[in-house]
Design an enzyme around this catalytic site. Sequence first.
Site, PDB file in Angstrom:
ATOM      1  CG  ASP A  39      -2.192  -0.742   1.012  1.00 51.10           C
ATOM      2  OD1 ASP A  39      -2.434  -1.161  -0.127  1.00 51.10           O
ATOM      3  OD2 ASP A  39      -2.949  -0.913   1.986  1.00 51.10           O
ATOM      4  CE  LYS A  61      -7.871   0.917  -1.979  1.00 53.06           C
ATOM      5  NZ  LYS A  61      -7.724   0.779  -0.575  1.00 53.06           N
ATOM      6  CG  MET A 173      -8.508   7.306   7.239  1.00 56.49           C
ATOM      7  SD  MET A 173      -9.455   5.912   6.615  1.00 56.49           S
ATOM      8  CE  MET A 173     -10.176   5.268   8.110  1.00 56.49           C
TER       9      MET A 173
HETATM   10  C1  LIG Z   1      -6.612   3.862   6.001  1.00 53.58           C
HETATM   11  S1  LIG Z   1      -6.061   4.259   7.612  1.00 53.58           S
HETATM   12  C2  LIG Z   1      -4.978   2.895   7.864  1.00 53.58           C
HETATM   13  C3  LIG Z   1      -4.584   2.685   9.287  1.00 53.58           C
HETATM   14  C4  LIG Z   1      -3.607   1.551   9.478  1.00 53.58           C
HETATM   15  N1  LIG Z   1      -4.200   0.281   9.147  1.00 53.58           N
HETATM   16  C5  LIG Z   1      -3.047   1.511  10.894  1.00 53.58           C
HETATM   17  O1  LIG Z   1      -3.309   0.554  11.644  1.00 53.58           O
HETATM   18  O2  LIG Z   1      -2.284   2.419  11.225  1.00 53.58           O
HETATM   19  C6  LIG Z   1      -4.956   5.584   7.256  1.00 53.58           C
HETATM   20  C7  LIG Z   1      -4.974   6.648   8.339  1.00 53.58           C
HETATM   21  O3  LIG Z   1      -4.141   6.246   9.416  1.00 53.58           O
HETATM   22  C8  LIG Z   1      -3.501   7.377   9.969  1.00 53.58           C
HETATM   23  N2  LIG Z   1      -2.045   7.200   9.818  1.00 53.58           N
HETATM   24  C9  LIG Z   1      -1.417   6.150   9.274  1.00 53.58           C
HETATM   25  N3  LIG Z   1      -0.083   6.298   9.345  1.00 53.58           N
HETATM   26  C10 LIG Z   1       0.128   7.496   9.947  1.00 53.58           C
HETATM   27  C11 LIG Z   1       1.286   8.234  10.309  1.00 53.58           C
HETATM   28  N4  LIG Z   1       2.532   7.759  10.107  1.00 53.58           N
HETATM   29  N5  LIG Z   1       1.131   9.438  10.926  1.00 53.58           N
HETATM   30  C12 LIG Z   1      -0.101   9.931  11.161  1.00 53.58           C
HETATM   31  N6  LIG Z   1      -1.229   9.275  10.850  1.00 53.58           N
HETATM   32  C13 LIG Z   1      -1.123   8.074  10.262  1.00 53.58           C
HETATM   33  C14 LIG Z   1      -4.007   8.594   9.227  1.00 53.58           C
HETATM   34  O4  LIG Z   1      -5.114   9.112   9.937  1.00 53.58           O
HETATM   35  C15 LIG Z   1      -4.430   7.983   7.917  1.00 53.58           C
HETATM   36  O5  LIG Z   1      -5.409   8.773   7.267  1.00 53.58           O
END
Ligand SMILES: C[S@@+](CC[C@H](N)C(=O)[O-])C[C@H]1O[C@@H](n2cnc3c(N)ncnc32)[C@H](O)[C@@H]1O
Length: 271
Positions: A39, A61, A173
């Site tokens: 991803d 995405k 998100m």
């Molecule tokens: C589709 S979700 C996926 C989450 C992922 N499965 C997890 O457990 O971290 C994506 C969201 O996770 C958050 N996110 C993921 N990585 C991040 C990071 N390094 N810093 C800040 N927010 C993060 C943001 O809010 C982003 O929009």
Amino acid sequence: MTATSIGKVYLIGAGPGDPELITLKGKRCLEAADVVLYDELVNRELLDFVSANAEIVCVGKIAGGCAGNQRAIEAMPIGRAREGKCVVRLKGGDPFVFGRGGEEAQALSAAGIPFEIVPGVSSAIAVPAYAGIPVTHRSHAASVAFVTGHKAVGGEVKWGELARATDTLIILMGLQNIRAIMGRLLEEGCEPDRPVALIESGTLPHQKTAIGTVATICEIAEQRRFRSPTLIVVGEVVNLARELAWFERLPGVEMTTRRNYEAESLGGVSI
Ligand SMILES: C[S@@+](CC[C@H](N)C(=O)[O-])C[C@H]1O[C@@H](n2cnc3c(N)ncnc32)[C@H](O)[C@@H]1O
């Protein structure tokens, strides 16, 4: 002619960004993979573990960008496993936390493909930790909820119940809908001075953090030009960042975090 034996799919959590936060099992699967489907949010440094002969495909995405629809993404590991390959499906954070990993596992199950889930370190807990925010604390928070900010309006997220019943809200998100989310929290009786943190690119050297309140954080997000991926933390534990923010003090970590704290004395919690 012998029939090809079926392969296997490993649905792996890559961790939140810092490549050292992948699990040992996840690393071992990457080393053994014939195919890696990853991803967009996955740190590309993790691909260094993959064998030179393996096929590597970005199927990612992120909010606003799209490199294929979900059905096509689900079909790819199925097709490769039917060719007898060892397939790694590498997803940001943990595959089962807002990552559509559940849907992908269901598609594998329906297709009769053997699979394993390798949990990952979710951004939901690791990103606050890198900003010095414990999501629970004996004196400040006995409960925590992980919430999608993607569905800010409509009845799918019960903002009122969450605001009243949960000490810490971790909103993933949510940046694009931050005005609607903070508006809903205020409407539902959340105190305007409840602390809120924004953390962009958490666990990476360019991590950027800002602290405000439910009433002020939208303006801060705009002024400081926060971008995806950003995590939103709401609750008293945010105040602990003043004492516990450790990552920004490491050599080599950019100074955006500290500068943002200074900016926030404008309208938020002074750090
Ligand atoms: C589709 S979700 C996926 C989450 C992922 N499965 C997890 O457990 O971290 C994506 C969201 O996770 C958050 N996110 C993921 N990585 C991040 C990071 N390094 N810093 C800040 N927010 C993060 C943001 O809010 C982003 O929009």
